[in-house]
Structure formats: structure tokens, C-alpha cells
Design a protein around this motif. Structure first.
Motif, PDB file in Angstrom:
ATOM      1  N   ASP A 273       4.734  18.914  -1.309  1.00  0.00           N
ATOM      2  CA  ASP A 273       3.800  19.926  -0.829  1.00  0.00           C
ATOM      3  C   ASP A 273       3.269  19.516   0.543  1.00  0.00           C
ATOM      4  N   ASP A 274       2.480  20.365   1.167  1.00  0.00           N
ATOM      5  CA  ASP A 274       2.009  20.089   2.526  1.00  0.00           C
ATOM      6  C   ASP A 274       1.230  18.775   2.630  1.00  0.00           C
ATOM      7  N   PRO A 275       0.315  18.483   1.696  1.00  0.00           N
ATOM      8  CA  PRO A 275      -0.393  17.188   1.798  1.00  0.00           C
ATOM      9  C   PRO A 275       0.553  15.997   1.678  1.00  0.00           C
ATOM     10  N   ALA A 276       1.570  16.115   0.814  1.00  0.00           N
ATOM     11  CA  ALA A 276       2.507  14.999   0.662  1.00  0.00           C
ATOM     12  C   ALA A 276       3.344  14.827   1.928  1.00  0.00           C
ATOM     13  N   ARG A 277       3.746  15.917   2.547  1.00  0.00           N
ATOM     14  CA  ARG A 277       4.500  15.806   3.806  1.00  0.00           C
ATOM     15  C   ARG A 277       3.640  15.148   4.879  1.00  0.00           C
ATOM     16  N   ALA A 278       2.367  15.579   4.950  1.00  0.00           N
ATOM     17  CA  ALA A 278       1.472  14.976   5.940  1.00  0.00           C
ATOM     18  C   ALA A 278       1.280  13.488   5.666  1.00  0.00           C
ATOM     19  N   ALA A 279       1.178  13.126   4.374  1.00  0.00           N
ATOM     20  CA  ALA A 279       1.015  11.716   4.026  1.00  0.00           C
ATOM     21  C   ALA A 279       2.255  10.914   4.398  1.00  0.00           C
TER      22      ALA A 279
ATOM     23  N   ARG B  36       1.113  -6.274   9.534  1.00  0.00           N
ATOM     24  CA  ARG B  36       2.137  -6.043   8.525  1.00  0.00           C
ATOM     25  C   ARG B  36       1.623  -5.255   7.328  1.00  0.00           C
ATOM     26  N   ARG B  37       0.357  -4.948   7.304  1.00  0.00           N
ATOM     27  CA  ARG B  37      -0.186  -4.188   6.173  1.00  0.00           C
ATOM     28  C   ARG B  37      -0.466  -2.762   6.614  1.00  0.00           C
ATOM     29  N   VAL B  38      -0.089  -1.812   5.779  1.00  0.00           N
ATOM     30  CA  VAL B  38      -0.352  -0.404   6.093  1.00  0.00           C
ATOM     31  C   VAL B  38      -1.855  -0.160   6.041  1.00  0.00           C
ATOM     32  N   PRO B  39      -2.452   0.392   7.111  1.00  0.00           N
ATOM     33  CA  PRO B  39      -3.889   0.691   7.053  1.00  0.00           C
ATOM     34  C   PRO B  39      -4.199   1.630   5.893  1.00  0.00           C
ATOM     35  N   THR B  40      -5.220   1.322   5.116  1.00  0.00           N
ATOM     36  CA  THR B  40      -5.526   2.112   3.930  1.00  0.00           C
ATOM     37  C   THR B  40      -5.768   3.566   4.276  1.00  0.00           C
ATOM     38  N   ALA B  41      -6.452   3.825   5.370  1.00  0.00           N
ATOM     39  CA  ALA B  41      -6.769   5.194   5.759  1.00  0.00           C
ATOM     40  C   ALA B  41      -5.526   6.006   6.076  1.00  0.00           C
ATOM     41  N   ALA B  42      -4.423   5.329   6.419  1.00  0.00           N
ATOM     42  CA  ALA B  42      -3.215   6.047   6.777  1.00  0.00           C
ATOM     43  C   ALA B  42      -2.279   6.226   5.592  1.00  0.00           C
ATOM     44  N   ALA B  43      -2.662   5.695   4.441  1.00  0.00           N
ATOM     45  CA  ALA B  43      -1.746   5.720   3.306  1.00  0.00           C
ATOM     46  C   ALA B  43      -1.677   7.072   2.632  1.00  0.00           C
ATOM     47  N   GLY B  44      -2.596   7.960   2.892  1.00  0.00           N
ATOM     48  CA  GLY B  44      -2.568   9.281   2.295  1.00  0.00           C
ATOM     49  C   GLY B  44      -3.840  10.034   2.643  1.00  0.00           C
ATOM     50  N   ARG B  45      -3.836  11.312   2.282  1.00  0.00           N
ATOM     51  CA  ARG B  45      -5.015  12.119   2.603  1.00  0.00           C
ATOM     52  C   ARG B  45      -5.654  12.624   1.311  1.00  0.00           C
TER      53      ARG B  45
ATOM     54  N   ASP C 230       0.860  -1.186   0.000  1.00  0.00           N
ATOM     55  CA  ASP C 230       0.000   0.000   0.000  1.00  0.00           C
ATOM     56  C   ASP C 230       0.890   1.228   0.000  1.00  0.00           C
ATOM     57  N   ALA C 231       1.393   1.630  -1.166  1.00  0.00           N
ATOM     58  CA  ALA C 231       2.278   2.790  -1.257  1.00  0.00           C
ATOM     59  C   ALA C 231       1.498   4.075  -0.982  1.00  0.00           C
ATOM     60  N   THR C 232       2.234   5.181  -0.833  1.00  0.00           N
ATOM     61  CA  THR C 232       1.632   6.448  -0.421  1.00  0.00           C
ATOM     62  C   THR C 232       1.523   7.411  -1.595  1.00  0.00           C
ATOM     63  N   PRO C 233       0.313   7.786  -1.998  1.00  0.00           N
ATOM     64  CA  PRO C 233       0.153   8.724  -3.118  1.00  0.00           C
ATOM     65  C   PRO C 233       0.840  10.052  -2.837  1.00  0.00           C
ATOM     66  N   GLY C 234       1.443  10.626  -3.870  1.00  0.00           N
ATOM     67  CA  GLY C 234       2.053  11.945  -3.744  1.00  0.00           C
ATOM     68  C   GLY C 234       3.457  11.937  -3.183  1.00  0.00           C
ATOM     69  N   VAL C 235       3.971  10.762  -2.835  1.00  0.00           N
ATOM     70  CA  VAL C 235       5.306  10.658  -2.249  1.00  0.00           C
ATOM     71  C   VAL C 235       6.150   9.746  -3.138  1.00  0.00           C
ATOM     72  N   PRO C 236       7.340  10.180  -3.564  1.00  0.00           N
ATOM     73  CA  PRO C 236       8.205   9.286  -4.338  1.00  0.00           C
ATOM     74  C   PRO C 236       8.416   7.978  -3.585  1.00  0.00           C
ATOM     75  N   PRO C 237       8.255   6.838  -4.256  1.00  0.00           N
ATOM     76  CA  PRO C 237       8.294   5.555  -3.538  1.00  0.00           C
ATOM     77  C   PRO C 237       9.608   5.292  -2.828  1.00  0.00           C
ATOM     78  N   GLU C 238      10.714   5.792  -3.394  1.00  0.00           N
ATOM     79  CA  GLU C 238      11.995   5.540  -2.727  1.00  0.00           C
ATOM     80  C   GLU C 238      12.092   6.291  -1.404  1.00  0.00           C
ATOM     81  N   ILE C 239      11.494   7.482  -1.318  1.00  0.00           N
ATOM     82  CA  ILE C 239      11.481   8.211  -0.054  1.00  0.00           C
ATOM     83  C   ILE C 239      10.497   7.558   0.912  1.00  0.00           C
ATOM     84  N   GLY C 240       9.342   7.181   0.392  1.00  0.00           N
ATOM     85  CA  GLY C 240       8.359   6.521   1.244  1.00  0.00           C
ATOM     86  C   GLY C 240       8.908   5.263   1.885  1.00  0.00           C
ATOM     87  N   LEU C 241       9.672   4.492   1.132  1.00  0.00           N
ATOM     88  CA  LEU C 241      10.234   3.260   1.681  1.00  0.00           C
ATOM     89  C   LEU C 241      11.200   3.557   2.821  1.00  0.00           C
TER      90      LEU C 241
END
Length: 383
Positions: A351-357, A374-383, A281-292
Motif C-alpha cells: 500500500d502507499d505507506p509501505a511503498r513510502a517506507a 551502519r545502523r538504520v535511523p529509527t525515524a527512517a524505518a517506517g511511517r 532495524d527492519a521496516t514495518p509493512g514491508v516483506p523482509p526479503e524485499i526490504g533487504l
């Protein structure tokens, strides 16, 4: 409890003093200026006078540096904190990117403790520090044995506390922050508190008494040389492990840390599990390498917190902080990790939403490891 309060100051920063004095209204702070302001910069020179200036009849002595910003309600909270830990040294701020103490504070927050036992070898966080009055006078005498050109009083302070056997804990949330003004001693890194005032809701009356019996278990994780000790870093947009071997004489600030994927098996975690959980469950708006990298840091922190909690009996974990406070504290220490741990270019690209995500992702990683999910809660994956 009778608190003596001093602000150690340099005339070049006199403009900072009125607001700081106002924030300390009720403590009657006294100003101790650098006795040789035109001489070579030396916080040690001023600290010698500041720690000796214990008011008659005081039970505790607080020294604030002139470039701090206290939180709202500072006087009430610092007095309550002292009443909860009258025999301890109390650090009111932990730098958000110090090699060891920043992680110890994050681990305590992940456990849900308002107190973080600090390293006995890393320099002491001295932006705001409270000591029992007799210890303050002992510290002043200890400082006077060191030449002023040593400069960094924080290294001498931790040496004194270690020799004296005085336990020092950091208050969570931090009660002062660094104002961000330029250093007078050429320290180039910008540093702030591990938590910022907006991160945590107003504290309830019993905040500083929560989980009082957990301190020995948190302290053991800091001091027990028989176990493999490490800290988790987020720096230059990468997560890494820093193994703590102060008993081997390694310098606290040595530049060597080890990339998490290669070395987290030594912390008892399969790196493939961390990657697999993040990819679910990757995070929208965030480069995947930083998110990892943020996910890995949070997951390692959560796993360490879970181990600490398993070591402690249930009664040591109560009374617990209110859920909103505990959640705010955890979010605060993850947010400061993101702010301090990404290279400026990466941070500017969000941007601010991506930082919050990204902060949401780190918090979710802590929760996933701490609770065994072990699974990222969907609600926490982004705003």
C-alpha cells in the motif's frame, strides 16, 4: 544563448502536441513530422530531419520527442541549464531502468550533483536532448549516413558524441518525463524519468551551477577503464551488480548481472555487513526479503557515492545544493528505483505507506553507507 527548438512527431500522436507546444511556450517550437508515417516505424528517419532543422542564428538546438511531458517551469529551467553547460550535450531525461545511465544518474544524485555524466557506449537518452548548434548539424550529417531501417537513432547519437568527443550530461532533476504512451517501435518496457516532478522542490536560481567542479570526478567513475567499474541494479525485486566492460566489447544490454551478496566484495564491501545493518532495524509493512534487496541497493549506492566524494577535493563539492533539494533529489532517484525495480506483483502488494517506507529504507541505506553509519535511523524505518 539562442535556442532553436523542434518536436519530432508522428501523425498518430498528433493529439499529444497541443499540450507539449503549450509547455514550450516562449521557445516557438517547430514540428518535424515523420516523412513516411505509413512506412516501417523508424525514429531515425524523423531524427535526421529534426537535427538538421537548426534555426538560423541559434547557438543551441533542442529536440523533443512527441511523447514527453515537460516539468512546470520547463522553459526557464532548460535555458538556465544550457547557460550553465553551454559546451555540453544535455540530456533532459534518463530512463529509470537503463543498464548504465540510470545508475550513473543515481550516483550523481547521491553525491549531490545536479549533473550526471553519461556513458559513451549506452544508447543516448533522446526523449529531450540539447546540443550546441554546430554539433546538432554535425549529428544530422552523421545520421544521414545510416539507413532508416537501423531504426534506433539513440545508438547512432551516442556514437556521434563519442567520436566527436562531446561530453553529455543528464540534468538532475530530469526536465521531461515519458508520457507512458505505447511505443511505435515495439519497445515493450514502460520507462519513466529517473526523477518525477513531485520528487524535488522548486529549484533555486543557482541550481545548475552547484558543484560544477565535481564533474571530472564523476566522469572518471564512468570512463576510467583502469578501475573496476560496475552499476547497481534493482530489477525483478532483486539487487544485483552489473560490471561494466565496454572496452571488452560486451553489449550494454547483455542479460547477465550478478547477485549482490555473492559479488559485492569486488566492490570492496562485505555482504555480511549489509545484512547485519539491515537486520538491526527492519521496516514495518514491508516483506523482509524485499526490504533487504532495497537496502542492499541503497547501501551499495551510498558506498559508491562516498568513494566518489573522497576522491574529489572539498572545493569540488561546493557550492552544494540546498539541503531540501539534495534530499528531494536523492529520494526521487530511490523512489524511481522502487517503482521500476520491483516485479508488478510485489509492487501491487504494497500500500502507499509501505511503498513510502520502502523508499525511506533505501534513502536511509544510502545515508548509512555514505556517512559511515551502519545502523538504520529509527525515524527512517517506517511511517
Amino acid at each position: 544563448m539562442r535556442l532553436s527548438t523542434v518536436i519530432m512527431a508522428h501523425p498518430a500522436r498528433a493529439a499529444l502536441l497541443p499540450a507539449l507546444i503549450d509547455a514550450c511556450a516562449g521557445l516557438a517550437p517547430r514540428i518535424v513530422f515523420d516523412p513516411d508515417p505509413a512506412g516501417p516505424p523508424s525514429p531515425l528517419r524523423t531524427a535526421k530531419r529534426a537535427w538538421a532543422a537548426v534555426a538560423s542564428g541559434a547557438t543551441h538546438h533542442l529536440v523533443l520527442q512527441d511523447d514527453v511531458i515537460p516539468v512546470a517551469g520547463f522553459v526557464e529551467q532548460v535555458c538556465r541549464a544550457i547557460e550553465a553547460k553551454p559546451e555540453h550535450g544535455l540530456a533532459l531525461c534518463v530512463n529509470w531502468n537503463s543498464p548504465h545511465n540510470s545508475y550513473y544518474a543515481r550516483r550523481a544524485a547521491a553525491v549531490g550533483s545536479p549533473w550526471a555524466p553519461l556513458s559513451t557506449t549506452e544508447w543516448m537518452p533522446t526523449l529531450g536532448l540539447v546540443l550546441p548548434a554546430d554539433a546538432a548539424l554535425g549529428l544530422a550529417a552523421h545520421l544521414h549516413r545510416v539507413p532508416d531501417d537501423f531504426v534506433d537513432e539513440d545508438e547512432v547519437v551516442v556514437e556521434f558524441c563519442r567520436i566527436r568527443g562531446l561530453p553529455v550530461v543528464a540534468a538532475l532533476p530530469n526536465l521531461v518525463d515519458h508520457a507512458g504512451v505505447p511505443s511505435l517501435t515495439a519497445h515493450y518496457l514502460v520507462s519513466h524519468a529517473i526523477t518525477l516532478p513531485a520528487d524535488v522542490p522548486p529549484l533555486e536560481e543557482g541550481h545548475w551551477s552547484a558543484m560544477a567542479a565535481a564533474e571530472p570526478f564523476l566522469t572518471e567513475r564512468v570512463t576510467d577503464v583502469s578501475r573496476r567499474r560496475y552499476t547497481v541494479e534493482l530489477w525483478d525485486s532483486e539487487c544485483s551488480l552489473r560490471f561494466v566492460r565496454d572496452e571488452a566489447g560486451e553489449a550494454v544490454e547483455h542479460p547477465f548481472s550478478w547477485y549482490w551478496y555473492d559479488w559485492c566484495p569486488l566492490a570492496g564491501i562485505d555482504p555480511r555487513e549489509i545484512v547485519a545493518a539491515y537486520r538491526e532495524d527492519a521496516t514495518p509493512g514491508v516483506p523482509p526479503e524485499i526490504g533487504l534487496e532495497v537496502w542492499a541497493a541503497g547501501f551499495l549506492l551510498g558506498s559508491d557515492a562516498a568513494t566518489t566524494m573522497r576522491d574529489a577535493p572539498a572545493e569540488a563539492l561546493s557550492p552544494a545544493l540546498p539541503p531540501a533539494t539534495a534530499a528531494g533529489l536523492l529520494r526521487g532517484v530511490v523512489a524511481s528505483w522502487v517503482r521500476s525495480g520491483l516485479v508488478p506483483e510485489d509492487l501491487a502488494d504494497l500500500d502507499d505507506p509501505a511503498r513510502a517506507a520502502l523508499v525511506d529504507l533505501g534513502v536511509a541505506a544510502v545515508a548509512a553507507a555514505r556517512t559511515g553509519r551502519r545502523r538504520v535511523p529509527t525515524a527512517a524505518a517506517g511511517r
